[in-house]
Scaffold this active site. Structure first.
Site, PDB file in Angstrom:
ATOM      1  N   GLY A   1       7.269  -7.135  -5.774  1.00  0.00           N
ATOM      2  CA  GLY A   1       7.665  -6.691  -7.107  1.00  0.00           C
ATOM      3  C   GLY A   1       8.961  -7.319  -7.559  1.00  0.00           C
ATOM      4  O   GLY A   1       9.792  -6.669  -8.195  1.00  0.00           O
TER       5      GLY A   1
ATOM      6  N   ASN B   1       9.535  -9.738  -9.754  1.00  0.00           N
ATOM      7  CA  ASN B   1       9.601 -10.379 -11.064  1.00  0.00           C
ATOM      8  C   ASN B   1      10.318  -9.529 -12.117  1.00  0.00           C
ATOM      9  O   ASN B   1      10.584 -10.000 -13.219  1.00  0.00           O
ATOM     10  CB  ASN B   1       8.194 -10.730 -11.567  1.00  0.00           C
TER      11      ASN B   1
ATOM     12  N   GLY C   1      12.937  -5.616 -12.809  1.00  0.00           N
ATOM     13  CA  GLY C   1      13.610  -4.424 -12.315  1.00  0.00           C
ATOM     14  C   GLY C   1      14.444  -4.618 -11.065  1.00  0.00           C
ATOM     15  O   GLY C   1      15.178  -5.603 -10.917  1.00  0.00           O
ATOM     16  N   LEU C   2      14.328  -3.659 -10.155  1.00  0.00           N
ATOM     17  CA  LEU C   2      15.105  -3.675  -8.917  1.00  0.00           C
ATOM     18  C   LEU C   2      14.832  -4.919  -8.091  1.00  0.00           C
ATOM     19  O   LEU C   2      15.752  -5.523  -7.518  1.00  0.00           O
ATOM     20  CB  LEU C   2      14.774  -2.446  -8.078  1.00  0.00           C
ATOM     21  N   GLY C   3      13.551  -5.318  -8.005  1.00  0.00           N
ATOM     22  CA  GLY C   3      13.192  -6.472  -7.192  1.00  0.00           C
ATOM     23  C   GLY C   3      13.805  -7.751  -7.702  1.00  0.00           C
ATOM     24  O   GLY C   3      14.303  -8.582  -6.926  1.00  0.00           O
TER      25      GLY C   3
ATOM     26  N   SER D   1      12.011   7.144  -3.165  1.00  0.00           N
ATOM     27  CA  SER D   1      12.573   7.813  -4.333  1.00  0.00           C
ATOM     28  C   SER D   1      12.987   9.229  -3.942  1.00  0.00           C
ATOM     29  O   SER D   1      12.388   9.844  -3.063  1.00  0.00           O
ATOM     30  CB  SER D   1      11.534   7.882  -5.455  1.00  0.00           C
TER      31      SER D   1
ATOM     32  N   TYR E   1       2.752  10.579  -7.498  1.00  0.00           N
ATOM     33  CA  TYR E   1       3.877   9.656  -7.309  1.00  0.00           C
ATOM     34  C   TYR E   1       4.784  10.163  -6.194  1.00  0.00           C
ATOM     35  O   TYR E   1       5.167   9.406  -5.288  1.00  0.00           O
ATOM     36  CB  TYR E   1       4.676   9.496  -8.596  1.00  0.00           C
TER      37      TYR E   1
END
Length: 310
Positions: free
Chosen positions: A51, A53, A55-57, A166, A191
């Site tokens: 992931g 591409n 946000g956090l990544g 999370s 989630y």
């Protein structure tokens, strides 16, 4: 007179939010500087980030590249990944580090795996393999990827596995009778369950890897402004207020990525395994996230679900 009072209150509230955001930004910059000061150079290290591409990544990829790591972006959409890689290269500039999209399983060594990709509170849908989307993407996908890379990680030891969870794990439960949500589906609960599964997976993996030189730790990034919440419906009239509040109180992707970067690079956590972190510090877990029997049962069932065991 009433209009003047309302205007003054609005102005005062706006100034408060601006001041609060400035203070958060200053603290975030100090924390980032502190984490960076405590981090070792990543020169010669290969890092895979799922992931990566957005946000956090993406933020973690850029920072680790600045630290001279070779970063492999693990992304589902190649076009988006290529665009993000170009942007990161332009942002970071000429560095000894390298960001690439080459095949993960072609690597001769792997020093750090950051299991970061995720999906948040989506409507009920399934992956191509028939798993409920949140459990499939957030837990099973990383479970399978990590399992397939364990040999490489062991051969590259000392190496590290970082699992992004999370704080919402607190509201999840592992229901072995309905892991795939065939009986009932609540997007919030599912989630939270997937994030609890992340922590249980990390703890059980750490136990299994004792003595190998491969460490495993999980973390929560806090509340971060990313596109992870794209499935959350906010009423049109409330969006301006939500945008203002999120700008003031939510972390930026770079601030949210600090603990991932810390666990991937800092000598402070060399040899530390099976722990849970937030804001670059170890934190306590609820008892349900430390239930070794549930963790082992979840591991066994996950192996069957992803096809590692028949």
């Amino acid at each position: 007179m009433a209009a003047a009072v309302v205007a003054a209150a609005a102005l005062g509230g706006g100034l408060f939010l601006v001041a609060w955001r400035w203070l958060r930004g200053a603290r975030g910059s100090a924390a980032a500087a502190g984490a960076g000061a405590g981090a070792a150079s990543m020169r010669g290290k290969t890092v895979i980030i799922t992931g990566a591409n957005s946000g956090l990544g993406r933020a973690a990829a850029a920072e680790l590249l600045r630290m001279r790591a070779r970063v492999i972006m693990g992304c589902r959409d190649r076009a988006r990944a290529e665009r993000a890689a170009r942007e990161i290269r332009a942002e970071v500039g000429e560095r000894p580090g390298h960001v690439t999209l080459v095949g993960i399983f072609e690597e001769p060594r792997l020093d750090v795996l950051i299991n970061n990709a995720g999906i948040f509170q989506c409507p009920y849908m399934k992956t191509e393999d028939g798993f409920e989307m949140q459990f499939g993407v957030n837990h099973l996908g990383h479970f399978l990827l990590t399992s397939l890379l364990l040999g490489l990680l062991k051969n590259s030891a000392p190496s590290r596995i970082v699992v992004v969870s999370s704080k919402l794990y607190k509201y999840g439960e592992i229901n072995f009778e309905d892991l795939n949500s065939e009986i009932s589906y609540n997007k919030s609960f599912c989630y939270s369950r997937s994030k609890l599964a992340n922590i249980l997976f990390a703890r059980e993996l750490a136990r299994r890897l004792e003595g190998t030189g491969v460490t495993v730790n999980s973390l929560h990034p806090g509340i971060v402004r990313t596109n992870l919440g794209r499935y959350v419906n906010i009423p049109l009239l409330a969006k301006p207020l939500f945008n203002l509040v999120s700008w003031a109180f939510f972390k930026t992707p770079l601030e949210g990525a600090q603990t991932s970067i810390y666990l991937a690079s800092s000598p402070d956590v060399e040899g530390v395994s099976g722990k849970y972190f937030g804001d670059c510090k170890e934190e306590e877990l609820l008892p349900k996230a430390m239930d070794d029997l549930v963790a082992r049962k979840l591991w066994d069932i996950s192996e069957v679900m992803v096809g590692l065991l028949k």
